[in-house]
Design a protein around this motif. Structure first.
Motif, PDB file in Angstrom:
ATOM      1  N   ALA A 103      16.771  39.419  -4.064  1.00 56.02           N
ATOM      2  CA  ALA A 103      16.326  38.622  -5.202  1.00 56.02           C
ATOM      3  C   ALA A 103      17.395  37.596  -5.573  1.00 56.02           C
ATOM      4  CB  ALA A 103      16.025  39.537  -6.385  1.00 56.02           C
ATOM      5  N   LEU A 125      16.871  33.538  -5.374  1.00 51.50           N
ATOM      6  CA  LEU A 125      17.003  32.678  -6.551  1.00 51.50           C
ATOM      7  C   LEU A 125      18.102  31.642  -6.366  1.00 51.50           C
ATOM      8  CD1 LEU A 125      16.502  34.907  -9.690  1.00 51.50           C
ATOM      9  CD2 LEU A 125      15.227  32.899  -8.985  1.00 51.50           C
ATOM     10  N   VAL A 137      10.306  23.719 -19.127  1.00 47.94           N
ATOM     11  CA  VAL A 137      10.369  24.787 -18.124  1.00 47.94           C
ATOM     12  C   VAL A 137      11.154  25.978 -18.663  1.00 47.94           C
ATOM     13  CG1 VAL A 137      11.308  25.397 -15.885  1.00 47.94           C
ATOM     14  CG2 VAL A 137      10.065  23.275 -16.149  1.00 47.94           C
ATOM     15  N   LEU A 188       9.008  27.877 -20.952  1.00 49.23           N
ATOM     16  CA  LEU A 188       8.017  28.602 -20.161  1.00 49.23           C
ATOM     17  C   LEU A 188       8.608  29.873 -19.580  1.00 49.23           C
ATOM     18  CD1 LEU A 188       5.066  28.038 -19.163  1.00 49.23           C
ATOM     19  CD2 LEU A 188       6.115  27.343 -17.016  1.00 49.23           C
ATOM     20  N   VAL A 189       9.837  29.769 -19.042  1.00 43.29           N
ATOM     21  CA  VAL A 189      10.446  30.932 -18.404  1.00 43.29           C
ATOM     22  C   VAL A 189      10.807  31.978 -19.454  1.00 43.29           C
ATOM     23  CG1 VAL A 189      12.915  30.390 -18.331  1.00 43.29           C
ATOM     24  CG2 VAL A 189      11.855  31.497 -16.430  1.00 43.29           C
ATOM     25  N   PHE A 220       7.514  33.711 -20.141  1.00 38.17           N
ATOM     26  CA  PHE A 220       7.204  34.591 -19.002  1.00 38.17           C
ATOM     27  C   PHE A 220       8.044  35.859 -19.075  1.00 38.17           C
ATOM     28  CE2 PHE A 220       5.622  31.174 -15.869  1.00 38.17           C
ATOM     29  CZ  PHE A 220       4.326  31.432 -16.236  1.00 38.17           C
ATOM     30  N   ALA A 221       9.354  35.682 -19.277  1.00 39.95           N
ATOM     31  CA  ALA A 221      10.267  36.822 -19.280  1.00 39.95           C
ATOM     32  C   ALA A 221       9.900  37.796 -20.384  1.00 39.95           C
ATOM     33  CB  ALA A 221      11.706  36.331 -19.439  1.00 39.95           C
ATOM     34  N   PHE A 269       6.672  39.555 -19.237  1.00 36.84           N
ATOM     35  CA  PHE A 269       6.765  40.395 -18.047  1.00 36.84           C
ATOM     36  C   PHE A 269       7.686  41.590 -18.257  1.00 36.84           C
ATOM     37  CE2 PHE A 269       5.480  36.742 -15.079  1.00 36.84           C
ATOM     38  CZ  PHE A 269       4.153  37.043 -15.308  1.00 36.84           C
ATOM     39  N   VAL A 270       8.766  41.411 -19.034  1.00 32.68           N
ATOM     40  CA  VAL A 270       9.687  42.535 -19.237  1.00 32.68           C
ATOM     41  C   VAL A 270       9.002  43.640 -20.025  1.00 32.68           C
ATOM     42  CG1 VAL A 270      11.802  43.216 -20.415  1.00 32.68           C
ATOM     43  CG2 VAL A 270      11.782  41.172 -18.997  1.00 32.68           C
ATOM     44  N   ASN A 271       8.157  43.262 -20.986  1.00 28.52           N
ATOM     45  CA  ASN A 271       7.547  44.260 -21.863  1.00 28.52           C
ATOM     46  C   ASN A 271       6.158  44.699 -21.417  1.00 28.52           C
ATOM     47  OD1 ASN A 271       9.737  44.248 -23.676  1.00 28.52           O
ATOM     48  ND2 ASN A 271       9.022  42.313 -24.501  1.00 28.52           N
ATOM     49  N   LEU A 272       5.706  44.197 -20.253  1.00 31.25           N
ATOM     50  CA  LEU A 272       4.360  44.540 -19.791  1.00 31.25           C
ATOM     51  C   LEU A 272       4.281  46.036 -19.491  1.00 31.25           C
ATOM     52  CD1 LEU A 272       1.963  42.628 -19.352  1.00 31.25           C
ATOM     53  CD2 LEU A 272       2.510  42.632 -16.934  1.00 31.25           C
ATOM     54  N   LEU A 279       3.050  48.523 -17.589  1.00 27.87           N
ATOM     55  CA  LEU A 279       2.253  48.721 -16.375  1.00 27.87           C
ATOM     56  C   LEU A 279       2.196  50.180 -15.955  1.00 27.87           C
ATOM     57  CD1 LEU A 279       3.395  45.659 -14.293  1.00 27.87           C
ATOM     58  CD2 LEU A 279       1.079  46.141 -15.028  1.00 27.87           C
TER      59      LEU A 279
END
Lengths: 177, 102
Positions: A17, A21, A104, A107-108, A111-112, A115-118, A120
């Motif tokens: 990763a 990046l 941007v 946006l990130v 997203f963060a 996604f971090v708290n999703l 799943l």
């Protein structure tokens, strides 16, 4: 050593990763597209390794063949075809780059946060999930091929027509008058 | 403790997407813009593979195959346009592409 064995998959994830990046940032910031193309190759290969870690073996090989082989060669050919000798004098970024970069970053951040708290839950993948064809463990390539040609035959055929159209379009655009 | 979850993959994919998007929006060189588009498409594939693993469903991998096919077609046509632009203006800077018919 025990630590390495116990957490090998996680360490590999972080390694690839980080490479992906860092190489992506190099692609975007390099002045000479040739260096950018080589960094892009590093990103493609790291992403292929990440696919392997998620048991998408067929996709990993396709990624290396199509991106690392096909698309990369296309880019390198075109970079060599066009004359970039005036590169030093040119501005690297467009006029509204600061605004675009701000958007941007917003946006990130969004997203963060999402996604971090999703929530799943644990991954549901079982050892045989990606290799079984009708209950028999054959391999990832067989499993993907089985599903592709059984359930997704029409999209597959449409994709082949799309590739034909893209090829004709590229030939027409590239021809000399 | 050191466990890689789907969330890790999603965050990585979001970061890759953001880097690619920043490249598309800010760079002036068309070659770099096309390479940034490839980065964005790749980040989508990372997402698809992560959810394929999360849900134990092969469909994500099938969709990633189609994404790769679209990326290949896009690269071919995009580079074709780039060569046409270079023939017309002898440069690959996007700022010069201001006319629909040259």
């Amino acid at each position: 050593m025990e630590f390495l064995v116990a957490h090998g998959a996680a360490l590999l994830f972080y390694l690839f990763a980080a490479i992906a990046l860092a190489a992506a940032v190099v692609v975007v910031t390099m002045r000479n597209p040739m260096y950018g193309a080589i960094a892009l190759l590093a990103t493609f290969l790291s992403v292929a390794a990440l696919f392997l870690l998620r048991h998408a073996e067929f996709l990993a090989v396709v990624q290396i063949f199509v991106y690392g082989g096909g698309i990369m060669v296309l880019f390198l050919f075109v970079i060599m075809l066009v004359n970039l000798h005036r590169l030093r004098e040119l501005r690297l970024f467009g006029q509204h780059s600061a605004v675009a970069l701000g958007v941007v970053l917003l946006l990130v951040a969004l997203f963060a946060l999402i996604f971090v708290n999703l929530p799943l839950g644990p991954a549901q993948a079982t050892p045989g999930a990606f290799v079984e064809v009708e209950g028999e463990a054959l391999g990832n390539t067989q499993a993907v091929g089985w599903k592709l040609f059984r359930e997704y035959l029409l999209p597959f055929e449409i994709a082949s027509v799309f590739l034909l159209v893209a090829m004709i379009g590229a030939v027409v655009l590239g021809r000399r008058d | 403790m050191l466990e890689v979850t789907t969330n890790h993959y999603l965050v990585l994919s979001a970061l890759l997407f953001a880097v690619g998007l920043a490249g598309i929006l800010t760079r002036r060189n068309m070659i770099t813009v096309l390479m940034s588009i490839e980065l964005v498409l790749n980040s989508v594939n990372v997402n698809l593979i992560a959810f394929s693993y999360q849900l134990a469903d092969l469909t994500g991998q099938i969709f990633a195959v189609f994404t790769i096919a679209v990326a290949a077609g896009e690269a071919a046509v995009g580079l074709g346009i780039l060569v046409a632009l270079y023939r017309l203006h002898a440069t690959t800077e996007l700022d010069v592409a201001t006319e629909l018919k040259g």
